[in-house]
Design an enzyme around this catalytic site. Structure first.
Site, PDB file in Angstrom:
ATOM      1  N   GLU A   1       0.843  -1.191   0.000  1.00 35.73           N
ATOM      2  CA  GLU A   1       0.000   0.000   0.000  1.00 35.73           C
ATOM      3  C   GLU A   1       0.880   1.243   0.000  1.00 35.73           C
ATOM      4  O   GLU A   1       0.984   1.967   0.987  1.00 35.73           O
ATOM      5  CB  GLU A   1      -0.948  -0.044   1.194  1.00 35.73           C
ATOM      6  CG  GLU A   1      -1.892  -1.250   1.121  1.00 35.73           C
ATOM      7  CD  GLU A   1      -2.676  -1.477   2.399  1.00 35.73           C
ATOM      8  OE1 GLU A   1      -2.471  -0.707   3.367  1.00 35.73           O
ATOM      9  OE2 GLU A   1      -3.483  -2.426   2.443  1.00 35.73           O
TER      10      GLU A   1
ATOM     11  N   HIS B   1      -3.209   3.610   5.291  1.00 34.76           N
ATOM     12  CA  HIS B   1      -3.344   2.375   4.516  1.00 34.76           C
ATOM     13  C   HIS B   1      -3.808   2.692   3.098  1.00 34.76           C
ATOM     14  O   HIS B   1      -4.089   3.844   2.757  1.00 34.76           O
ATOM     15  CB  HIS B   1      -4.365   1.433   5.175  1.00 34.76           C
ATOM     16  CG  HIS B   1      -3.865   0.754   6.402  1.00 34.76           C
ATOM     17  ND1 HIS B   1      -3.536  -0.576   6.442  1.00 34.76           N
ATOM     18  CD2 HIS B   1      -3.621   1.233   7.640  1.00 34.76           C
ATOM     19  CE1 HIS B   1      -3.124  -0.900   7.655  1.00 34.76           C
ATOM     20  NE2 HIS B   1      -3.172   0.194   8.404  1.00 34.76           N
TER      21      HIS B   1
ATOM     22  N   GLU C   1      -7.834   4.986   5.041  1.00 35.04           N
ATOM     23  CA  GLU C   1      -7.812   4.167   3.841  1.00 35.04           C
ATOM     24  C   GLU C   1      -7.812   5.074   2.614  1.00 35.04           C
ATOM     25  O   GLU C   1      -8.699   5.921   2.460  1.00 35.04           O
ATOM     26  CB  GLU C   1      -9.024   3.235   3.799  1.00 35.04           C
ATOM     27  CG  GLU C   1      -9.098   2.226   4.942  1.00 35.04           C
ATOM     28  CD  GLU C   1      -8.140   1.072   4.746  1.00 35.04           C
ATOM     29  OE1 GLU C   1      -7.499   1.018   3.668  1.00 35.04           O
ATOM     30  OE2 GLU C   1      -8.033   0.220   5.649  1.00 35.04           O
TER      31      GLU C   1
END
Length: 819
Positions: A374, A467, A539
Site C-alpha cells: 500500500e 493504509h 484508507e
C-alpha cells in the site's frame, strides 16, 4: 596488511588528533598559552586525515549510489583500525570536512538513527534466500523456504542466475522481463503469442497467498505494436480495475527527454475469474493492452506509484542534513526489523520555553506502510512530513502545541522484498498488535510499547495509521464507536472536519466506526482500547475520486501529498479554542445519524419515533461491516512460533501466581507489626466480650434458681390439687400468686437493664398460651422457659451469647436489637 597505517605509526612527529583538540580547546579558554610556532601544521594534519580510516569511509551521501555495501562490516573494520592506530585513541571523535580540523563527539548509539547529518545510509538488507543483481537498483528472486531465518546486504551469495531468455539478434522482438529490484514483484512471464504474455505474480514471502502488488521492468520494446499482458493468479474477487482503474507505466526515455514520470496507461482492461480450477482456490485475471512510446525503451509497470525503503532513507537524510529542520525533528531508531533494517521514529515538536509547557503538550501518533504493497500510504505520509517540517505559520503553531510521533515505514522488510501484505514472519502485522512475541514481530511490538510509554507521559489526542484500499474509491477513515455518553459521537468529528477541508478527495459517508471481532488485533482497535479516543485507520484508494472536481479522475502523487496537508489543517480546526466548529459538527452528526436510523428502520418496514431517547440506539447495529475480503482475516501464528507463545504464556502465568515481593523495609516492618499485633488484638477482644457477658450470665444463673424454686412449689401444689377434688379455686389462687411473683421478678430485672423491651407480648388468657405452646417448645433455647411453666406465663427473651450465635436468625420472637 595496511601500509598506510604502518606509515602513520612511523611518523612520530605528527601530533595526536585528540591532544591537538584538547590543546586548542584549552588555549581558546585561556588555560594554556603557547607560541604560534608550537601549534601543529594544518597541512600535515590534513595529510594525516586523508590516510585516516574514517576518511576512507566518510563520503558524501546525496544519491543512492553512495550506499555503503554493509555498514556493520565497515564499522567492524573501522574499529579494528582505530584500536591499532595510536593516532585514533578515541572512538567518540569524528571529523567533518577535510579543509579544516573540526573534531566533534559522536552522538549516542541506538538512541539516534543510523545516520546523522554527515553520516551514512544503511543499505537495505535482504533475506538470504533472495538473489540480488549488482545494479543501481537492487533486484530479488525468492527461493523456496518455510520461514525467514537470516539476511544480508546483497541477498543470496553466489552466482546470479541469468535471464531465461536471451535475444538472438537485433531483429528479435521478444520482451525481457525483470523484477529483481527493490519492491519488485513478478515471478514469471510466459510468451503465449508474438505480442501476448501471461504473467504470474509472486505470493508474499513464506506464504501461499496475497497476490495483488506488481512492479516489474520490460525491455526491448517496439513502438506502434499492441502488446497484451495478463496476470493470471490474482486472489481478490473484487477489484477497482472493473470500474475504470488503469495500471501505471513509466518510460525511461520519456523521463529523460520530456521529464514525464509515472502515468496511467492501458486499454481493453478486464478483470475476471480464471476458468482453470485446481480444486483449492479460485484465481482471477487482469488483462490489458499497451503500446509503448519508443523503440528499444525500458519501461516499468506497477499497481501503484512505488515508494521504496531507499526513497524513505534519502528523504530522512535530507531532513537530518537540514540545519533548520533538524532542530525540531529528532530522528531515532525505534527498532530493527527481522532482516535487520532500521525502523525509524521521528519526534517533531518545537522546543518549549519551560518544562511545564513541554509536559502540557498533547501527542499525535502517525504511522504508515504496515502493509508494504500500500504505497499510497507513504505518499500521504510524505505530504504530511513536508508540511509539518515547513516554515508555514500553521506548521509552526502545530509544532508549538503538539508532540508528533511518526513511524513512516512500519514494515521495511516487506517493502524491500515486494510483499503486498505480510512481513518476513509470513503474517499480516496489522492483526498482531496484541502480540507478546517481541522477537518475531519487533516493529509493532516496539510501536505499541512506545505509545504505551507516551500515554504515561501525556495525553494522546489522535492516532492514525495510513493504509491503501483496493475495493473502494476516495479516501476515508475507520474509527471506533465510543461507549461513553459524555463523548458520544466525538470520534466522528475529526473525519467530518476532514471531509469539509478536502471535499473532492475525502468521503465521510464511506467512513465506518464499527469494531468487529476480526479487527481486534488491528492498530486502531488496540490503541483505542489503550485509551486513545480518536483512533483511526486512514484508507486511500488505489484508483481515484468520485467527488467534486476530482470525479472520475485517478489520484496523482500530488493529490495524496495534499491530503497530508489537510490532516494538519484539520488538526488545527479540531483543537481550535473556539468550539464553534466542533459544536456545529456534533449537531450535524446527530442529524445525519437520525437520517441513517430512519433509513434502516424503513428498510425493515418499521416506524420509529426519535423524539425520545433515540441516542440509546446502538451505533454498531446501524453500520455495516468493514470486512469483505480474505485480507480481513488473520492467519494466526506460524507453526514454528506456536510453541514459543505457549512458553511465554506459561511464564506469564507463573509470574502472576508468585507472591509479589516486598520492595521496601517500611513494608516489611508494617507486615511484621501486623502479624505480631493480631494475636494480642484477638485476646483483647475475647476478654472484652467475656467482660460484657459476665453480668448477663450472672443474671441467667439467678433466674435459673428462681425457676427451680417455683418448679418445686408447683409440684407440691399439683399434688395438693390431686388430693383435694374441690381445690380448683385454691389452685387458681396459687397460679395467680405465682404469676404475680414472676411479674415482680421481671420488673426488677428490667429496672436493672435500662432500655430493654420484651419482644414477646404477654398473653392474658390461658387459651392463647395453649395455642402457641408448640412454637414455644421449639424455641426453648431462646426463651429459657421450663416446660411445666409454659401454660402459666410467657417469659421475656434474654440477650445472651448462645441465642446470638445459634438461633437469632431463626427465632421468630427475637427483636432486631437482640439479633
Amino acid at each position: 596488511m595496511f601500509p598506510a597505517l604502518e606509515t602513520e605509526r612511523k611518523q612520530e612527529t605528527l601530533p595526536d588528533p585528540y591532544e591537538d583538540f584538547m590543546y586548542r580547546h584549552l588555549q581558546y579558554y585561556g588555560y594554556f598559552k603557547a607560541q604560534k610556532g608550537s601549534l601543529p601544521n594544518s597541512a600535515t594534519h590534513q595529510h594525516v586525515q586523508k590516510n585516516n580510516p574514517h576518511y576512507l569511509l566518510n563520503v558524501s551521501f546525496g544519491e543512492r549510489n553512495d550506499l555503503i555495501p554493509d555498514t556493520l562490516q565497515k564499522e567492524k573494520l573501522l574499529y579494528s583500525l582505530m584500536l591499532s592506530s595510536p593516532l585514533l585513541r578515541s572512538r567518540q571523535l569524528l571529523f567533518d570536512e577535510l579543509d579544516q580540523v573540526n573534531p566533534r563527539l559522536r552522538e549516542p548509539r541506538e538512541l539516534f538513527a543510523f545516520f546523522s547529518s554527515k553520516g551514512t545510509l544503511q543499505a537495505p538488507r535482504w533475506p538470504i534466500e533472495c538473489e540480488v543483481i549488482k545494479e543501481s537498483i537492487h533486484h530479488i528472486v525468492p527461493t523456496e523456504g518455510s520461514y525467514f531465518t537470516s539476511s544480508r546486504v546483497g541477498g543470496k551469495q553466489g552466482i546470479i542466475k541469468e535471464l531465461a531468455v536471451t535475444l538472438e539478434g537485433p531483429e528479435d522482438d521478444t520482451l525481457l522481463f525483470e523484477s529483481r529490484f527493490e519492491s519488485g514483484n513478478l515471478q514469471k512471464a510466459v510468451q503465449v503469442d508474438t505480442y501476448e504474455y501471461e504473467l504470474t505474480l509472486r505470493t508474499d514471502l513464506y506464504t501461499n497467498k496475497h497476490t495483488q502488488w506488481f512492479y516489474f521492468r520490460v525491455q526491448n520494446t517496439r513502438k506502434d505494436v499492441t502488446y497484451r499482458f495478463t496476470i493470471v493468479n490474482l486472489l481478490k474477487p473484487k477489484s477497482l480495475y472493473t470500474v475504470g482503474m488503469k495500471p501505471l507505466m513509466y518510460s525511461q526515455l520519456d523521463a529523460n527527454i520530456y521529464n514525464i514520470g509515472w502515468r496511467r496507461e492501458g486499454n481493453e482492461i478486464k478483470y475476471y475469474k480464471n476458468n482453470t480450477d485446481n480444486g483449492q482456490q479460485s484465481f482471477y485475471c487482469l488483462t490489458w493492452t499497451i503500446q509503448f512510446p519508443h523503440d528499444q525503451d525500458t519501461c516499468f509497470f506497477a499497481h501503484f506509484y512505488p515508494y521504496t525503503y531507499t526513497d524513505l532513507q534519502c528523504y530522512l537524510l535530507s531532513v537530518a542534513k537540514n540545519p533548520i529542520q533538524s532542530q525540531f525533528c529528532k530522528l531515532r531508531t525505534l527498532c530493527r526489523s527481522l532482516a535487520g533494517n532500521t525502523v525509524y521514529l521521528l519526534t517533531i515538536t518545537n522546543p518549549s520555553p519551560t518544562p511545564h509547557e513541554a509536559a502540557a503538550k498533547k501527542a499525535v501518533v502517525l504511522s504508515a506502510r504496515v502493509h508494504p504493497g500500500e504505497s499510497n500510504a507513504s505518499w500521504i505520509m510524505k505530504g504530511f512530513l513536508d508540511f509539518i517540517l515547513s516554515n508555514s505559520p500553521d506548521a509552526q503553531l502545530l509544532r508549538d502545541i503538539f508532540v508528533f510521533k511518526v513511524v513512516p515505514m512500519l514494515n521495511p522488510d516487506g517493502v524491500i522484498v515486494g510483499n503486498y501484505r505480510c512481513s518476513l514472519a509470513g503474517r499480516d502485522l496489522n492483526r498482531h498488535y496484541k502480540t507478546i512475541l517481541k522477537e518475531s514481530f519487533p516493529c509493532i511490538w516496539h510501536t505499541r510499547n512506545m505509545i504505551k510509554r507516551l500515554l504515561e507521559e501525556r495525553e494522546v489526542l489522535l492516532y492514525c495509521d495510513f493504509h491503501g484500499h483496493s475495493r473502494k474509491n476516495n479516501i476515508f477513515l475507520y474509527g471506533c464507536n465510543n461507549n461513553d455518553r459524555k463523548y458520544w459521537l466525538h470520534e466522528r468529528v475529526f473525519p467530518l472536519m476532514l471531509s469539509k477541508n478536502a471535499p473532492d478527495k475525502f468521503s465521510f459517508h464511506s467512513c465506518n466506526f464499527k469494531v468487529q471481532k476480526c479487527k481486534e488485533g488491528t492498530g486502531r482497535v488496540v490503541m483505542w482500547r489503550m485509551g486513545i479516543l480518536n483512533s483511526y485507520t486512514m484508507e486511500s484508494t488505489f484508483s481515484g475520486s468520485t467527488l467534486g472536481s476530482k470525479r472520475n479522475i485517478h489520484f496523482t502523487i500530488e493529490d495524496l501529498k495534499s491530503l497530508g496537508y489537510h490532516v494538519c489543517d484539520t488538526l488545527l480546526d479540531f483543537c481550535d479554542p473556539d468550539k464553534t466548529k466542533f459544536t456545529q459538527c456534533l449537531a450535524e452528526l446527530k442529524e445525519l445519524l437520525q437520517q441513517e436510523i430512519h433509513k434502516k428502520f424503513n428498510e425493515c418496514g418499521e416506524e420509529v419515533n426519535l423524539e425520545g431517547s433515540w441516542s440509546d440506539i446502538s451505533l454498531s447495529d446501524i453500520e455495516s461491516s468493514t470486512s469483505g475480503s480474505d485480507s480481513s482475516l488473520s492467519d494466526g501464528l506460524p507453526v514454528h512460533l506456536l510453541n514459543i507463545v505457549d512458553e511465554l504464556n506459561q511464564k506469564m502465568m507463573s509470574k502472576k501466581k508468585k507472591k509479589k515481593p516486598l520492595q521496601t523495609r517500611k513494608q516489611r516492618n508494617e507486615l511484621h507489626q501486623k502479624n505480631k499485633l493480631m494475636p494480642e488484638f484477638k485476646l483483647t477482644e475475647d476478654a472484652s466480650d467475656r467482660a460484657e457477658l459476665a453480668p448477663t450470665l450472672q443474671k441467667q444463673s439467678t433466674f435459673y434458681k428462681t425457676l427451680e424454686n417455683f418448679r418445686s412449689s408447683a409440684m407440691k401444689n399439683e399434688k395438693l390439687s390431686l388430693s383435694e377434688l374441690n381445690g380448683g379455686e385454691r389452685s387458681t389462687s396459687m397460679d395467680s400468686k405465682m404469676t404475680l411473683i414472676l411479674r415482680k421478678n421481671k420488673e426488677k430485672m428490667q429496672s436493672k437493664r435500662p432500655g430493654f423491651t420484651p419482644s414477646c407480648p404477654q398473653r392474658g388468657s390461658t387459651d392463647s398460651s395453649q395455642e402457641s405452646a408448640p412454637e414455644s417448645s421449639q424455641n426453648f433455647l431462646c426463651s429459657f422457659r421450663p416446660a411445666p411453666l409454659e401454660n402459666v406465663v410467657e417469659q421475656p427473651e434474654l440477650t445472651i451469647s448462645p441465642c446470638k450465635l445459634h438461633c437469632a436468625s431463626r427465632c421468630p420472637q427475637a427483636s432486631v436489637g437482640q439479633r
